[in-house]
Design an enzyme around this catalytic site. Structure first.
Site, PDB file in Angstrom:
ATOM      1  N   GLY A   1      58.356   1.775  38.460  1.00  0.00           N
ATOM      2  CA  GLY A   1      59.018   1.139  39.600  1.00  0.00           C
ATOM      3  C   GLY A   1      59.236   2.095  40.761  1.00  0.00           C
ATOM      4  O   GLY A   1      58.615   3.152  40.838  1.00  0.00           O
TER       5      GLY A   1
ATOM      6  N   HIS B   1      55.740   2.706  45.853  1.00  0.00           N
ATOM      7  CA  HIS B   1      55.286   3.348  47.074  1.00  0.00           C
ATOM      8  C   HIS B   1      53.800   3.044  47.207  1.00  0.00           C
ATOM      9  O   HIS B   1      53.229   2.324  46.372  1.00  0.00           O
ATOM     10  CB  HIS B   1      55.578   4.856  47.034  1.00  0.00           C
ATOM     11  CG  HIS B   1      55.096   5.550  45.776  1.00  0.00           C
ATOM     12  ND1 HIS B   1      53.779   5.554  45.385  1.00  0.00           N
ATOM     13  CD2 HIS B   1      55.776   6.239  44.817  1.00  0.00           C
ATOM     14  CE1 HIS B   1      53.656   6.233  44.265  1.00  0.00           C
ATOM     15  NE2 HIS B   1      54.849   6.652  43.888  1.00  0.00           N
ATOM     16  N   GLU B   2      53.181   3.612  48.236  1.00  0.00           N
ATOM     17  CA  GLU B   2      51.770   3.294  48.504  1.00  0.00           C
ATOM     18  C   GLU B   2      50.845   3.654  47.333  1.00  0.00           C
ATOM     19  O   GLU B   2      49.781   3.054  47.178  1.00  0.00           O
ATOM     20  CB  GLU B   2      51.308   4.001  49.786  1.00  0.00           C
ATOM     21  CG  GLU B   2      51.749   3.305  51.063  1.00  0.00           C
ATOM     22  CD  GLU B   2      51.205   1.886  51.198  1.00  0.00           C
ATOM     23  OE1 GLU B   2      50.016   1.664  50.891  1.00  0.00           O
ATOM     24  OE2 GLU B   2      51.977   0.993  51.605  1.00  0.00           O
TER      25      GLU B   2
ATOM     26  N   HIS C   1      51.502   3.279  44.069  1.00  0.00           N
ATOM     27  CA  HIS C   1      51.524   2.113  43.176  1.00  0.00           C
ATOM     28  C   HIS C   1      50.728   0.956  43.787  1.00  0.00           C
ATOM     29  O   HIS C   1      49.949   0.292  43.104  1.00  0.00           O
ATOM     30  CB  HIS C   1      52.958   1.634  42.957  1.00  0.00           C
ATOM     31  CG  HIS C   1      53.850   2.632  42.299  1.00  0.00           C
ATOM     32  ND1 HIS C   1      54.950   3.177  42.921  1.00  0.00           N
ATOM     33  CD2 HIS C   1      53.827   3.195  41.062  1.00  0.00           C
ATOM     34  CE1 HIS C   1      55.566   4.012  42.109  1.00  0.00           C
ATOM     35  NE2 HIS C   1      54.899   4.058  40.967  1.00  0.00           N
TER      36      HIS C   1
ATOM     37  N   GLN D   1      60.064   9.485  27.534  1.00  0.00           N
ATOM     38  CA  GLN D   1      59.289  10.526  28.217  1.00  0.00           C
ATOM     39  C   GLN D   1      60.156  11.461  29.068  1.00  0.00           C
ATOM     40  O   GLN D   1      59.628  12.299  29.786  1.00  0.00           O
ATOM     41  CB  GLN D   1      58.149   9.923  29.038  1.00  0.00           C
ATOM     42  CG  GLN D   1      58.568   9.121  30.248  1.00  0.00           C
ATOM     43  CD  GLN D   1      57.408   8.371  30.853  1.00  0.00           C
ATOM     44  OE1 GLN D   1      56.871   7.425  30.268  1.00  0.00           O
ATOM     45  NE2 GLN D   1      56.975   8.789  32.031  1.00  0.00           N
TER      46      GLN D   1
ATOM     47  N   GLN E   1      45.381   9.502  40.031  1.00  0.00           N
ATOM     48  CA  GLN E   1      44.968  10.888  39.759  1.00  0.00           C
ATOM     49  C   GLN E   1      46.140  11.856  39.901  1.00  0.00           C
ATOM     50  O   GLN E   1      46.134  12.945  39.350  1.00  0.00           O
ATOM     51  CB  GLN E   1      43.840  11.314  40.716  1.00  0.00           C
ATOM     52  CG  GLN E   1      43.334  12.714  40.378  1.00  0.00           C
ATOM     53  CD  GLN E   1      42.316  13.244  41.355  1.00  0.00           C
ATOM     54  OE1 GLN E   1      41.513  12.481  41.879  1.00  0.00           O
ATOM     55  NE2 GLN E   1      42.347  14.544  41.593  1.00  0.00           N
ATOM     56  N   LYS E   2      47.158  11.440  40.645  1.00  0.00           N
ATOM     57  CA  LYS E   2      48.360  12.274  40.801  1.00  0.00           C
ATOM     58  C   LYS E   2      48.833  12.792  39.435  1.00  0.00           C
ATOM     59  O   LYS E   2      49.245  13.926  39.303  1.00  0.00           O
ATOM     60  CB  LYS E   2      49.424  11.424  41.471  1.00  0.00           C
ATOM     61  CG  LYS E   2      50.800  11.934  41.374  1.00  0.00           C
ATOM     62  CD  LYS E   2      51.247  12.580  42.637  1.00  0.00           C
ATOM     63  CE  LYS E   2      52.678  13.069  42.503  1.00  0.00           C
ATOM     64  NZ  LYS E   2      53.422  12.448  41.424  1.00  0.00           N
TER      65      LYS E   2
HETATM   66  P1  AMP Z   1      55.007   6.123  37.981  1.00  0.00           P
HETATM   67  O1  AMP Z   1      55.737   4.905  38.434  1.00  0.00           O
HETATM   68  O2  AMP Z   1      55.398   7.364  38.709  1.00  0.00           O
HETATM   69  O3  AMP Z   1      55.007   6.280  36.483  1.00  0.00           O
HETATM   70  O4  AMP Z   1      53.487   5.904  38.375  1.00  0.00           O
HETATM   71  C1  AMP Z   1      52.781   4.761  38.005  1.00  0.00           C
HETATM   72  C2  AMP Z   1      51.329   4.952  38.307  1.00  0.00           C
HETATM   73  O5  AMP Z   1      51.162   5.233  39.693  1.00  0.00           O
HETATM   74  C3  AMP Z   1      50.708   6.149  37.550  1.00  0.00           C
HETATM   75  O6  AMP Z   1      49.409   5.806  37.133  1.00  0.00           O
HETATM   76  C4  AMP Z   1      50.671   7.212  38.610  1.00  0.00           C
HETATM   77  O7  AMP Z   1      49.636   8.163  38.403  1.00  0.00           O
HETATM   78  C5  AMP Z   1      50.384   6.391  39.848  1.00  0.00           C
HETATM   79  N1  AMP Z   1      50.770   7.142  41.044  1.00  0.00           N
HETATM   80  C6  AMP Z   1      51.925   7.803  41.281  1.00  0.00           C
HETATM   81  N2  AMP Z   1      51.891   8.425  42.472  1.00  0.00           N
HETATM   82  C7  AMP Z   1      50.662   8.164  42.999  1.00  0.00           C
HETATM   83  C8  AMP Z   1      49.996   8.519  44.201  1.00  0.00           C
HETATM   84  N3  AMP Z   1      50.582   9.288  45.127  1.00  0.00           N
HETATM   85  N4  AMP Z   1      48.734   8.081  44.394  1.00  0.00           N
HETATM   86  C9  AMP Z   1      48.128   7.299  43.467  1.00  0.00           C
HETATM   87  N5  AMP Z   1      48.696   6.916  42.313  1.00  0.00           N
HETATM   88  C10 AMP Z   1      49.951   7.340  42.080  1.00  0.00           C
END
Ligand code: AMP
Length: 271
Positions: free
Chosen positions: A22, A25-26, A28, A52, A139-140
């Site tokens: 959740g 941002h861009e 997601h 985690q 890829q982040k």
């Molecule tokens: P999170 O909510 O942080 O667990 O991220 C969910 C998904 O979004 C994961 O696959 C992350 O790798 C991806 N994600 C997070 N930040 C970025 C970003 N800046 N650019 C592209 N994908 C992202």
């Protein structure tokens, strides 16, 4: 959730799945948009997975904005938001662990013991519940992707995985839910992380083969951030995540550093 998935499968509709914690941002949204393009039904999950986070990490303060995220998901024509409670995902009596050798100990794993075990557990559960045709990751979190890819291969999970490029602010800073922890000055200086990666890439493209030299240069740029605490700055093999000495073939340049209250990660691949 299971009933909805069953209906989709009966209608032979393909399912695209984006797992998230959740605070959209861009980054997601880029994953959601790609899923929207490639599959009939887009399901996203919003679940801040306690497994985690270590006791010392930011589980309690992690940004939570479910209503706003649901609105954003609607705007992107998401078909279904799956936002289970912790109790639903891990009811009383839950005992099973997912482990993997080697990869989870590298890079972030060395600083976040148990983190990737928690990630694998929740992702495998979500895959089992949602049974997606394609799942989308950024890829982040490159190490996360490599570990999940290995898990999917090793355990015969019937899903295709896609890794999409890191979305960045104009400044180069990778967008992240944790950027809200940064104060104004910290946010400006955090751009040094991506600058360091690009400088490392430039050296390699110009023919530098010594990883030590590239790392030293990248570290010198990251250290310009006031009060920064570097977890790692590495040149690693893109498949094994093992640090390399001599640069040949595709490498991963990766950085993790604490700036104020935020632990930031970023990486680039250099073919
Ligand atoms: P999170 O909510 O942080 O667990 O991220 C969910 C998904 O979004 C994961 O696959 C992350 O790798 C991806 N994600 C997070 N930040 C970025 C970003 N800046 N650019 C592209 N994908 C992202």
């Amino acid at each position: 959730m299971r009933n909805f998935v069953r209906e989709c499968k009966e209608k032979k509709l393909t399912i695209g799945f984006v797992p998230t914690m959740g605070a959209f941002h861009e980054g997601h949204l880029s994953l959601i948009r790609q899923a929207r393009k490639e599959t009939d039904i887009v399901i996203i999950s919003i679940f801040i997975n306690p497994l985690q986070f270590s006791a010392l990490e930011d589980y309690d303060t992690y940004p939570r904005q479910l209503e706003k995220d649901i609105k954003l998901a609607k705007q992107e024509n998401v078909d279904c938001v799956f936002a289970p409670s912790v109790h639903e995902m891990y009811p009383k009596g839950f005992l099973t662990k997912i482990e993997q050798d080697v990869l989870p100990e590298k890079l972030c794993g060395a600083f976040r013991p148990g983190h990737f075990s928690g990630v694998m557990c929740v992702v495998l559960k979500l895959f089992n519940i949602i049974q997606p045709d394609i799942a989308y990751f950024g890829q982040k979190d490159y190490q996360q992707f490599v570990i999940i890819k290995r898990m999917v291969l090793d355990l015969n999970v019937n899903v295709q995985l896609r890794m999409l490029p890191t979305v960045r602010e104009k400044s180069g800073l990778a967008v992240s839910s944790r950027n809200v922890y940064l104060k104004k000055r910290e946010r400006q200086e955090a751009t040094n992380i991506y600058r360091a990666l690009k400088e490392g890439e430039k050296m390699i493209r110009q023919g530098e083969t010594s990883a030590a030299k590239v790392v030293a240069r990248m570290k010198s740029i990251v250290r310009q951030i006031k009060g920064v605490k570097i977890d790692y700055v590495v040149v690693a093999n893109a498949s094994t995540l093992e640090p390399v000495n001599e640069i040949k073939g595709k490498v991963l340049l990766a950085i993790a550093a604490k700036i104020g209250k935020a632990r930031l990660i970023d990486n680039i691949l250099v073919p």
